[in-house]
Design a protein around this motif. Structure first.
Motif, PDB file in Angstrom:
ATOM      1  N   SER A   1      58.412 -46.962-112.455  1.00 47.83           N
ATOM      2  CA  SER A   1      58.695 -46.058-111.344  1.00 47.83           C
ATOM      3  C   SER A   1      57.956 -46.372-110.052  1.00 47.83           C
ATOM      4  O   SER A   1      58.565 -46.424-108.978  1.00 47.83           O
ATOM      5  CB  SER A   1      58.405 -44.621-111.769  1.00 47.83           C
ATOM      6  N   PRO A   2      56.619 -46.583-110.085  1.00 43.10           N
ATOM      7  CA  PRO A   2      55.895 -46.716-108.808  1.00 43.10           C
ATOM      8  C   PRO A   2      56.372 -47.866-107.934  1.00 43.10           C
ATOM      9  O   PRO A   2      56.376 -47.759-106.703  1.00 43.10           O
ATOM     10  CB  PRO A   2      54.442 -46.936-109.259  1.00 43.10           C
ATOM     11  N   CYS A   3      56.792 -48.976-108.557  1.00 40.37           N
ATOM     12  CA  CYS A   3      57.138 -50.158-107.747  1.00 40.37           C
ATOM     13  C   CYS A   3      58.333 -49.902-106.837  1.00 40.37           C
ATOM     14  O   CYS A   3      58.309 -50.268-105.653  1.00 40.37           O
ATOM     15  CB  CYS A   3      57.384 -51.363-108.649  1.00 40.37           C
ATOM     16  N   VAL A   4      59.381 -49.280-107.369  1.00 37.63           N
ATOM     17  CA  VAL A   4      60.567 -49.015-106.551  1.00 37.63           C
ATOM     18  C   VAL A   4      60.223 -48.044-105.423  1.00 37.63           C
ATOM     19  O   VAL A   4      60.643 -48.225-104.270  1.00 37.63           O
ATOM     20  CB  VAL A   4      61.712 -48.460-107.421  1.00 37.63           C
ATOM     21  N   HIS A   5      59.442 -47.038-105.731  1.00 41.20           N
ATOM     22  CA  HIS A   5      59.046 -46.081-104.690  1.00 41.20           C
ATOM     23  C   HIS A   5      58.159 -46.737-103.636  1.00 41.20           C
ATOM     24  O   HIS A   5      58.236 -46.402-102.444  1.00 41.20           O
ATOM     25  CB  HIS A   5      58.340 -44.892-105.332  1.00 41.20           C
ATOM     26  N   SER A   6      57.307 -47.674-104.056  1.00 37.78           N
ATOM     27  CA  SER A   6      56.464 -48.386-103.100  1.00 37.78           C
ATOM     28  C   SER A   6      57.314 -49.190-102.119  1.00 37.78           C
ATOM     29  O   SER A   6      57.059 -49.189-100.905  1.00 37.78           O
ATOM     30  CB  SER A   6      55.503 -49.315-103.846  1.00 37.78           C
TER      31      SER A   6
ATOM     32  N   ALA B   1      59.213 -46.754 -99.797  1.00 36.69           N
ATOM     33  CA  ALA B   1      58.288 -46.115 -98.857  1.00 36.69           C
ATOM     34  C   ALA B   1      57.927 -47.073 -97.725  1.00 36.69           C
ATOM     35  O   ALA B   1      57.840 -46.670 -96.553  1.00 36.69           O
ATOM     36  CB  ALA B   1      57.031 -45.659 -99.595  1.00 36.69           C
ATOM     37  N   ALA B   2      57.721 -48.340 -98.053  1.00 35.91           N
ATOM     38  CA  ALA B   2      57.423 -49.329 -97.016  1.00 35.91           C
ATOM     39  C   ALA B   2      58.606 -49.489 -96.066  1.00 35.91           C
ATOM     40  O   ALA B   2      58.430 -49.591 -94.842  1.00 35.91           O
ATOM     41  CB  ALA B   2      57.085 -50.666 -97.665  1.00 35.91           C
ATOM     42  N   ARG B   3      59.803 -49.465 -96.622  1.00 37.90           N
ATOM     43  CA  ARG B   3      61.006 -49.672 -95.809  1.00 37.90           C
ATOM     44  C   ARG B   3      61.195 -48.568 -94.770  1.00 37.90           C
ATOM     45  O   ARG B   3      61.676 -48.823 -93.654  1.00 37.90           O
ATOM     46  CB  ARG B   3      62.225 -49.736 -96.740  1.00 37.90           C
ATOM     47  N   ILE B   4      60.791 -47.343 -95.111  1.00 43.28           N
ATOM     48  CA  ILE B   4      61.008 -46.228 -94.179  1.00 43.28           C
ATOM     49  C   ILE B   4      59.746 -45.869 -93.398  1.00 43.28           C
ATOM     50  O   ILE B   4      59.680 -44.837 -92.735  1.00 43.28           O
ATOM     51  CB  ILE B   4      61.535 -44.987 -94.929  1.00 43.28           C
ATOM     52  N   GLY B   5      58.728 -46.716 -93.510  1.00 41.31           N
ATOM     53  CA  GLY B   5      57.541 -46.535 -92.687  1.00 41.31           C
ATOM     54  C   GLY B   5      56.486 -45.628 -93.274  1.00 41.31           C
ATOM     55  O   GLY B   5      55.533 -45.246 -92.588  1.00 41.31           O
ATOM     56  N   TYR B   6      56.586 -45.267 -94.554  1.00 41.60           N
ATOM     57  CA  TYR B   6      55.575 -44.444 -95.218  1.00 41.60           C
ATOM     58  C   TYR B   6      54.499 -45.361 -95.810  1.00 41.60           C
ATOM     59  O   TYR B   6      54.408 -45.550 -97.027  1.00 41.60           O
ATOM     60  CB  TYR B   6      56.205 -43.596 -96.313  1.00 41.60           C
TER      61      TYR B   6
ATOM     62  N   GLU C   1      51.205 -45.240 -96.194  1.00 36.44           N
ATOM     63  CA  GLU C   1      50.207 -44.717 -97.126  1.00 36.44           C
ATOM     64  C   GLU C   1      50.797 -44.467 -98.503  1.00 36.44           C
ATOM     65  O   GLU C   1      50.166 -44.756 -99.529  1.00 36.44           O
ATOM     66  CB  GLU C   1      49.593 -43.428 -96.564  1.00 36.44           C
ATOM     67  N   LYS C   2      52.013 -43.924 -98.551  1.00 36.22           N
ATOM     68  CA  LYS C   2      52.674 -43.692 -99.837  1.00 36.22           C
ATOM     69  C   LYS C   2      52.997 -45.015-100.521  1.00 36.22           C
ATOM     70  O   LYS C   2      52.839 -45.158-101.743  1.00 36.22           O
ATOM     71  CB  LYS C   2      53.943 -42.869 -99.630  1.00 36.22           C
ATOM     72  N   SER C   3      53.421 -46.006 -99.745  1.00 27.81           N
ATOM     73  CA  SER C   3      53.705 -47.328-100.309  1.00 27.81           C
ATOM     74  C   SER C   3      52.462 -47.918-100.938  1.00 27.81           C
ATOM     75  O   SER C   3      52.498 -48.463-102.052  1.00 27.81           O
ATOM     76  CB  SER C   3      54.239 -48.258 -99.213  1.00 27.81           C
ATOM     77  N   TYR C   4      51.334 -47.794-100.232  1.00 31.87           N
ATOM     78  CA  TYR C   4      50.063 -48.331-100.739  1.00 31.87           C
ATOM     79  C   TYR C   4      49.622 -47.565-101.988  1.00 31.87           C
ATOM     80  O   TYR C   4      49.170 -48.158-102.974  1.00 31.87           O
ATOM     81  CB  TYR C   4      49.002 -48.229 -99.649  1.00 31.87           C
ATOM     82  N   GLU C   5      49.767 -46.255-101.985  1.00 28.85           N
ATOM     83  CA  GLU C   5      49.403 -45.431-103.146  1.00 28.85           C
ATOM     84  C   GLU C   5      50.208 -45.864-104.376  1.00 28.85           C
ATOM     85  O   GLU C   5      49.658 -46.046-105.474  1.00 28.85           O
ATOM     86  CB  GLU C   5      49.686 -43.959-102.835  1.00 28.85           C
ATOM     87  N   MET C   6      51.516 -46.015-104.192  1.00 27.45           N
ATOM     88  CA  MET C   6      52.368 -46.405-105.317  1.00 27.45           C
ATOM     89  C   MET C   6      52.080 -47.838-105.760  1.00 27.45           C
ATOM     90  O   MET C   6      52.140 -48.157-106.956  1.00 27.45           O
ATOM     91  CB  MET C   6      53.841 -46.275-104.926  1.00 27.45           C
ATOM     92  N   TYR C   7      51.757 -48.712-104.799  1.00 29.28           N
ATOM     93  CA  TYR C   7      51.417 -50.090-105.166  1.00 29.28           C
ATOM     94  C   TYR C   7      50.165 -50.124-106.044  1.00 29.28           C
ATOM     95  O   TYR C   7      50.125 -50.792-107.081  1.00 29.28           O
ATOM     96  CB  TYR C   7      51.206 -50.967-103.929  1.00 29.28           C
ATOM     97  N   LEU C   8      49.120 -49.409-105.630  1.00 28.26           N
ATOM     98  CA  LEU C   8      47.879 -49.408-106.416  1.00 28.26           C
ATOM     99  C   LEU C   8      48.121 -48.865-107.812  1.00 28.26           C
ATOM    100  O   LEU C   8      47.548 -49.339-108.794  1.00 28.26           O
ATOM    101  CB  LEU C   8      46.800 -48.589-105.724  1.00 28.26           C
ATOM    102  N   ARG C   9      48.986 -47.883-107.919  1.00 27.88           N
ATOM    103  CA  ARG C   9      49.253 -47.293-109.232  1.00 27.88           C
ATOM    104  C   ARG C   9      49.910 -48.308-110.157  1.00 27.88           C
ATOM    105  O   ARG C   9      49.544 -48.402-111.328  1.00 27.88           O
ATOM    106  CB  ARG C   9      50.144 -46.061-109.078  1.00 27.88           C
TER     107      ARG C   9
END
Length: 769
Positions: free
Chosen positions: A639-644, A647-652, A654-662
């Motif tokens: 799950s986290p990778c797709v959301h990361s 999130a990067a694509r739409i300019g989020y 911090e959320k992209s980084y959070e999901m990447y670390l997870r």
């Protein structure tokens, strides 16, 4: 979370021995080479909690399935890459007392995995009940280039005593699987032999009748000189052992060098196995541990040269991404088109080590970008070789005329998953395999794969979609009933958006491939029409009608597509308002409660938006992300990778980084409390995607690499490497610049932040946003 692993850029380090974490560490410190793998079990006996695991690629057992009730179409077995002969074992006795860390007092302990060189090491000091203290050091690797060879160097130093130390290297084929459905053992003995410094054991799987021969060679030295004491032998069913006893003085160091060979009937005739195992042992013994390791190390350095990702300013993140890359490289080499990638690789028993749709959806991009083209091509050939089985799988469910349903779980192309809501209904896996054909061709430009392999796979899948939909008189649309989408917390739903969307996309892409074949390979296309009894006009007209009239559930008020019919009937309380006592819901709630809740296990509707970003505006992507991510519990490792990435694509950022670390530290920190079962190998492919496609913003459009990179605030810089269009590129991002370095002679067109540029061979170009 369990944060006991010490942060280091190139190493996984555990200091201090905690028996409660032992199974987790056995997974984390696993080693392999694409042909076999080994959990980080101890060489000496350990009577504490442990999951012993030695796995040989392609060697499986069809464990008879257990279900509450039977349904037509159910597979009769669940295939398992089974626990095989234990080759690492070295029993040690100190003045008659067995060395066992479950019974000894552990005074110091360090376990270390050197990912750069592929070496597992362990050092400890232990005091036995008799008061004797020993310092033990072990080094182990499974050769990445001589793939039949494993090597161990194991030393024991007498710290406070004189007396006798006894070493007993052995091979043990009397092993079992913890997940055996009927508690049976899967191996019978074929032959065994022990003598001199060598031993050989050949075993056969029940039912499938695979043969595996494991050989060992050993040598014992004392203070650097070979020990020539008498060797005694133990020779019993499925077990051979050799023992040497040595008198020692305080301060003496004894070293056992143990080399092993593992060969199987997957590659040699059964009559050849013992001879081939002996030949491999002789070559390895003539080289010795140091020479074998030097070659192995250099091959690992070569792999890192093309796949490494570097992060400046965050050691935890650096360790995380390298751990993921290391495991991907040691799980699959791409040399054998009969092999694939199991969700746990060679690190545990869960999921049986067999192939899921995860390979196409999450692993293929890594190998496309970091390995030779043949590696990713072999992943596709694996599915093409199983096309007839996919057709048979569909026939068992009532489909006809060459419709193909690829299995949810397989080892040989035959479905072996036994949960009805997945086996029969999680059919979006067909779309993932179709997309993999497109992904490969789009990335490599190898359109020849379409003629005929790619087309044949697409035809079978398109025929399945054509039969799986039905016309709704009420909606005046085609609908897809009774499916399970990627979100497995919803079963037996109607009109799952992702399933419907990828079905339509598959039909469109198959029509494009047909036009390509008619133009570029007309004679071959005529042969394919005859071979597959393809009524082009009739079948493609139906496909076009489905494309034009497929139903997609939608909420016009919010401007979003719904995950499935009726999704808005749920209580849409966000995950953030759940009590921590309810998390994870898959361990705390009943299945009935989960099915009635709005909570999403992993990307579902967002899975389509990730794959087909170009078909949606940035505002559409944002609306869907804002609606679905707050309802997602991320209880799937995928799950986290797709959301990361989204999130990067739409300019989020911090959320992209959070999901990447997870996703990057999912196993290292045991986020889901399940690392002890084995690592999440396919999720690791997703981690790579989150970095390169999320943080790096890399996509391939119209034959060109495009980048929309960003740098997390906590990092100083990062870089990664990709192969594309015959070139090897290194890209770097720091606070101000994005730089593309072309290490090859091939010119490559790229687009960075909408700026087009030609990166000439042996040059670098910097971009500033």
């Amino acid at each position: 979370m369990k944060e006991y692993i010490i942060h280091h850029e190139w190493k996984i380090i555990e200091e201090g021995f905690n028996p409660a974490f032992n199974r987790i560490s056995e997974s984390l410190f696993s080693i392999g080479n694409g042909k076999m793998g080994q959990r980080a079990n101890f060489e000496e006996k350990y009577s504490g909690d442990s999951l012993n695991g030695t796995y040989v690629a392609g060697i499986y057992y069809p464990d008879k399935t257990r279900v509450g009730w039977w349904k037509n179409g159910y597979p009769e077995y669940f295939a398992k890459i089974i626990n095989s002969t234990n080759w690492i074992g070295i029993n040690v006795r100190i003045n008659g007392e067995e060395l066992d860390l479950a019974k000894a007092k552990v005074l110091s302990f360090v376990r270390e995995l050197d990912m750069q060189h592929g070496l597992l090491s362990r050092r400890f000091v232990a005091e036995l009940k008799n008061g004797n203290q020993v310092e033990v050091s072990s080094h182990r690797f499974v050769s990445i280039n001589a793939t039949e060879i494993g090597a161990i160097r194991y030393s024991v130093k007498a710290l406070n005593f004189s007396g006798e130390i006894e070493f007993s290297p052995y091979l043990d084929g009397d092993v079992e699987n913890e997940d055996s459905n009927y508690d049976e053992k899967f191996w019978v003995e074929v032959s065994r032999a022990i003598g001199g410094q060598e031993g050989y054991l050949t075993v056969e799987t029940l039912k499938t009748e695979f043969h595996v021969c494991t050989g060992m060679w050993f040598e014992l030295t004392q203070n650097g000189k070979k020990v020539n004491t008498e060797i005694t032998y133990k020779n019993k069913e499925k077990y051979v052992e050799a023992t040497q006893k040595v008198a020692v003085n305080k301060g003496d160091e004894l070293v056992v060098e143990k080399l092993s060979s593992t060969v199987s009937s997957l590659y040699y005739s059964k009559e050849q196995l013992v001879r081939k195992a002996k030949e491999a042992i002789e070559l390895a013994a003539s080289a010795g541990f140091d020479v074998l390791f030097e070659s192995h190390k250099n091959h690992w350095l070569g792999k890192w040269e093309t796949s490494d990702i570097r992060i400046e300013g965050d050691v935890a993140a650096q360790q995380g991404i390298r751990f993921n890359i290391f495991q991907l490289n040691q799980t699959y080499s791409g040399e054998d088109e009969r092999l694939n990638i199991g969700p746990k690789g060679f690190t545990g028993e869960k999921y049986g080590g067999v192939t899921y749709w995860d390979t196409e959806a999450y692993c293929l991009p890594f190998y496309l970008s970091t390995a030779s083209q043949i590696v990713s091509r072999n992943l596709l050939i694996y599915r093409h070789k199983h096309l007839q089985k996919a057709i048979e799988n569909a026939e068992k469910l009532g489909f006809t005329s060459g419709a193909a349903l690829y299995p949810m779980v397989t080892i040989n192309g035959e479905e072996c998953h036994n949960e009805w809501e997945i086996t029969f209904e999680e059919i979006h896996r067909n779309g993932a395999i179709a997309y993999a054909v497109y992904d490969y061709v789009n990335y490599t430009g190898d359109k020849e794969y379409l003629a005929p392999q790619g087309f044949e796979v697409l035809l079978g899948i398109s025929r399945f979609w054509s039969q799986r939909v039905n016309w709704s008189q009420d909606k005046q649309k085609y609908v897809m009933l009774g499916v399970t989408g990627p979100n497995e917390y919803e079963n037996n739903v109607n009109n799952n958006f992702h399933t419907n969307y990828i079905a339509v996309w598959t039909l469109k892409y198959t029509l494009e491939v047909i036009e390509y074949l008619k133009t570029e390979h007309p004679y071959l296309f005529e042969e394919l029409i005859q071979k597959w009894k393809f009524n082009e006009l009739q079948e493609t007209e139906r496909w076009a009608d489905i494309i034009q009239n497929m139903y997609f559930p939608r909420d016009e008020k919010r401007g979003i597509y719904l995950q499935q019919d009726g999704f808005l009937d749920k209580d849409l309380t966000p995950v953030s308002e759940l009590s921590p006592k309810d998390r994870p819901i898959n361990q705390k709630w009943s299945w009935d409660r989960i099915l009635r809740a709005p909570y999403i296990k992993q990307a579902d509707t967002l899975q389509s938006l990730y794959l087909f970003q170009e078909n949606f505006s940035e505002e559409e992507l944002r609306r869907h992300f804002d609606f679905y991510e707050p309802l997602t519990v991320h209880e799937s490792s995928l799950s986290p990778c797709v959301h990361s990435i989204l999130a990067a694509r739409i300019g989020y950022s911090e959320k992209s980084y959070e999901m990447y670390l997870r996703t990057a530290r999912l196993d290292l920190d045991d986020y889901n409390n399940d690392t002890e079962d084995g690592l999440h190998i396919t999720s690791m492919g997703g981690t790579w995607m989150a970095f390169v496609m999320g943080l790096g913003g890399m996509r391939v459009k119209a034959g060109k690499l495009t980048f929309r990179p960003f740098l997390p605030e906590k990092w100083n810089a990062y870089s990664f490497r990709v192969n594309f269009g015959g070139a090897h590129l290194e890209v770097k991002k720091n606070r101000d610049l994005f730089t593309v370095i072309n290490h090859s002679d091939v010119d490559v067109p790229v687009t960075v932040w909408e700026n087009e540029s030609l990166i000439k061979g042996k040059t670098e170009t910097a971009f500033k946003k």
